[in-house]
Design a protein around this motif. Structure first.
Motif, PDB file in Angstrom:
ATOM      1  N   ALA A 135      10.291  11.918  41.197  1.00 46.05           N
ATOM      2  CA  ALA A 135      10.448  11.192  40.229  1.00 46.05           C
ATOM      3  C   ALA A 135      11.911  10.854  39.352  1.00 46.05           C
ATOM      4  O   ALA A 135      12.964  11.211  40.368  1.00 46.05           O
ATOM      5  N   GLU A 136      11.781  10.086  38.097  1.00 46.07           N
ATOM      6  CA  GLU A 136      12.964   9.489  37.834  1.00 46.07           C
ATOM      7  C   GLU A 136      13.641  10.651  36.851  1.00 46.07           C
ATOM      8  O   GLU A 136      13.259  10.515  35.883  1.00 46.07           O
ATOM      9  N   SER A 137      14.905  10.579  37.372  1.00 53.91           N
ATOM     10  CA  SER A 137      15.461  11.705  36.476  1.00 53.91           C
ATOM     11  C   SER A 137      17.224  11.725  36.611  1.00 53.91           C
ATOM     12  O   SER A 137      17.501  11.491  37.547  1.00 53.91           O
ATOM     13  N   ALA A 195       7.949  15.313  37.122  1.00 55.11           N
ATOM     14  CA  ALA A 195       8.631  15.811  35.448  1.00 55.11           C
ATOM     15  C   ALA A 195       7.540  16.663  35.000  1.00 55.11           C
ATOM     16  O   ALA A 195       7.308  16.233  33.198  1.00 55.11           O
ATOM     17  N   GLU A 196       6.761  17.393  35.796  1.00 55.54           N
ATOM     18  CA  GLU A 196       5.539  18.439  35.492  1.00 55.54           C
ATOM     19  C   GLU A 196       5.235  19.611  35.860  1.00 55.54           C
ATOM     20  O   GLU A 196       5.508  18.902  36.974  1.00 55.54           O
ATOM     21  N   TYR A 232      18.530  21.931  34.100  1.00 57.74           N
ATOM     22  CA  TYR A 232      18.864  21.135  32.822  1.00 57.74           C
ATOM     23  C   TYR A 232      17.038  21.296  32.779  1.00 57.74           C
ATOM     24  O   TYR A 232      16.364  20.309  33.191  1.00 57.74           O
ATOM     25  N   SER A 233      16.638  20.491  31.042  1.00 60.54           N
ATOM     26  CA  SER A 233      16.448  19.327  30.723  1.00 60.54           C
ATOM     27  C   SER A 233      16.541  18.008  31.256  1.00 60.54           C
ATOM     28  O   SER A 233      17.044  17.610  30.163  1.00 60.54           O
ATOM     29  N   ASP A 234      14.867  17.436  30.143  1.00 57.66           N
ATOM     30  CA  ASP A 234      15.617  15.802  30.295  1.00 57.66           C
ATOM     31  C   ASP A 234      14.839  15.408  28.629  1.00 57.66           C
ATOM     32  O   ASP A 234      14.386  16.003  28.289  1.00 57.66           O
ATOM     33  N   GLU A 241      11.831  17.497  25.167  1.00 55.85           N
ATOM     34  CA  GLU A 241      12.479  16.857  26.540  1.00 55.85           C
ATOM     35  C   GLU A 241      11.080  18.038  27.260  1.00 55.85           C
ATOM     36  O   GLU A 241      10.172  18.442  27.236  1.00 55.85           O
ATOM     37  N   THR A 242      11.482  17.151  28.609  1.00 55.99           N
ATOM     38  CA  THR A 242      10.047  17.698  29.811  1.00 55.99           C
ATOM     39  C   THR A 242      11.229  18.449  31.309  1.00 55.99           C
ATOM     40  O   THR A 242      12.196  17.773  31.439  1.00 55.99           O
ATOM     41  N   ASN A 243      10.898  19.726  32.258  1.00 57.77           N
ATOM     42  CA  ASN A 243      11.501  20.315  32.309  1.00 57.77           C
ATOM     43  C   ASN A 243      10.960  19.064  34.059  1.00 57.77           C
ATOM     44  O   ASN A 243      10.047  18.705  33.663  1.00 57.77           O
ATOM     45  N   LEU A 244      12.037  19.781  34.609  1.00 55.99           N
ATOM     46  CA  LEU A 244      11.904  18.827  36.014  1.00 55.99           C
ATOM     47  C   LEU A 244      11.411  19.329  37.582  1.00 55.99           C
ATOM     48  O   LEU A 244      12.278  21.098  37.428  1.00 55.99           O
TER      49      LEU A 244
END
Length: 293
Positions: free
Chosen positions: A98-100, A147-148, A162-164, A262-265
């Protein structure tokens, strides 16, 4: 059906020209034509439409191309894995990402492992969750980054350190760019860009009962492409921080959402998966280092 014949088919599909494909494959054009004719007879379907100076795939040919790419990739994986069984100085890792900005931590772990095993190779593909999980399920990938949170009945996972953080990327000359943070009311009636997956899974957590007042102008799998549209004043991009260049002079700015979203990876692999030796080493290393972060 032989893997070699599928390789021939894929080369012709890529080149759309029998002569060029034969030159690349280092075989004669009559021999190549014979192989493809035999493949069509075996499948009982016409795979190409032949024109004066080019050939095009039929619908059946397009279907075979997708299947052949998976089969050839799997054949290469099997060969490489068996080669590496007796020599742990190398091997190959296969990722779907995924993109991050947090992909830098994955790259750091690969770099560290490559210093120990210089012959290590790796293959990176990108896509949304559905695309990369399909390849993981088929055994074409060792790991995917999502990203989920994945389905815990099918997959194991490791959360990134960390989170995005979500925000809006927009031209630096629009009135909204003067705000320090963006509220949902600021975006009502504006044309918005976002990934289809995030529009369904992430943005509703933030917009709540005002989600139906937001307008998705267009969906993008890659934020960089969407940022080019935003730069042309076609819309406002909802995306993670640190993905797009918004430095002074870029013509774009990033403003975080308020309240913060925020979204976790997650690094994800199949349950009960049999790894190659190099994949086992990678998983052990990244697990230890992520726990220290």
């Amino acid at each position: 059906m032989e893997i070699r014949t599928l390789r021939y088919f894929l080369e012709v599909a890529r080149e759309e020209n029998m002569t060029r494909a034969a030159e690349i494959l280092h075989i004669s054009q009559p021999a190549l034509s014979k192989q493809l004719k035999s493949l069509e007879e075996e499948l009982g379907k016409k795979l190409f439409t032949r024109h004066s100076f080019s050939i095009k795939l039929t619908d059946e040919g397009i279907l075979l191309k997708k299947r052949a790419e998976d089969l050839v990739l799997m054949a290469d994986r099997i060969k490489n894995e068996f080669i590496s069984l007796d020599d742990i100085t190398g091997g190959e890792l296969y990722f779907g990402l995924a993109e991050s900005y947090q992909i830098r931590y994955l790259a750091r772990e690969i770099s560290s492992l490559k210093k120990q095993y210089p012959s290590l190779k790796y293959s990176i593909s990108s896509g949304d969750s559905e695309q990369v999980l399909e390849k993981l399920d088929k055994g074409l990938l060792d790991f995917v980054v999502l990203a989920e949170l994945p389905d815990t009945t099918k997959y194991e996972s490791l959360i990134f350190p960390y989170s995005d953080k979500w925000g809006v990327v927009m031209p630096d000359d629009v009135p909204l760019s003067k705000k320090k943070t963006i509220h949902v009311d600021d975006l009502i009636s504006l044309p918005l860009f976002c990934s289809g997956q995030a529009w369904i899974n992430d943005i509703p957590r933030w917009a709540k009962d005002k989600m139906d007042k937001l307008h998705l102008e267009g969906s993008f799998k890659l934020s960089y492409n969407a940022s080019l549209f935003a730069k042309e004043h076609l819309g406002y991009l909802l995306t993670f921080d640190k993905l797009i260049d918004t430095s002074p002079g870029s013509g774009l700015v990033f403003r975080p959402l308020d309240p913060q979203l925020e979204t976790n990876l997650y690094l994800v692999w199949k349950k009960y998966q049999t790894f190659s030796p190099i994949a086992e080493l990678f998983l052990k290393q990244i697990t230890e280092n992520f726990k220290k972060s």
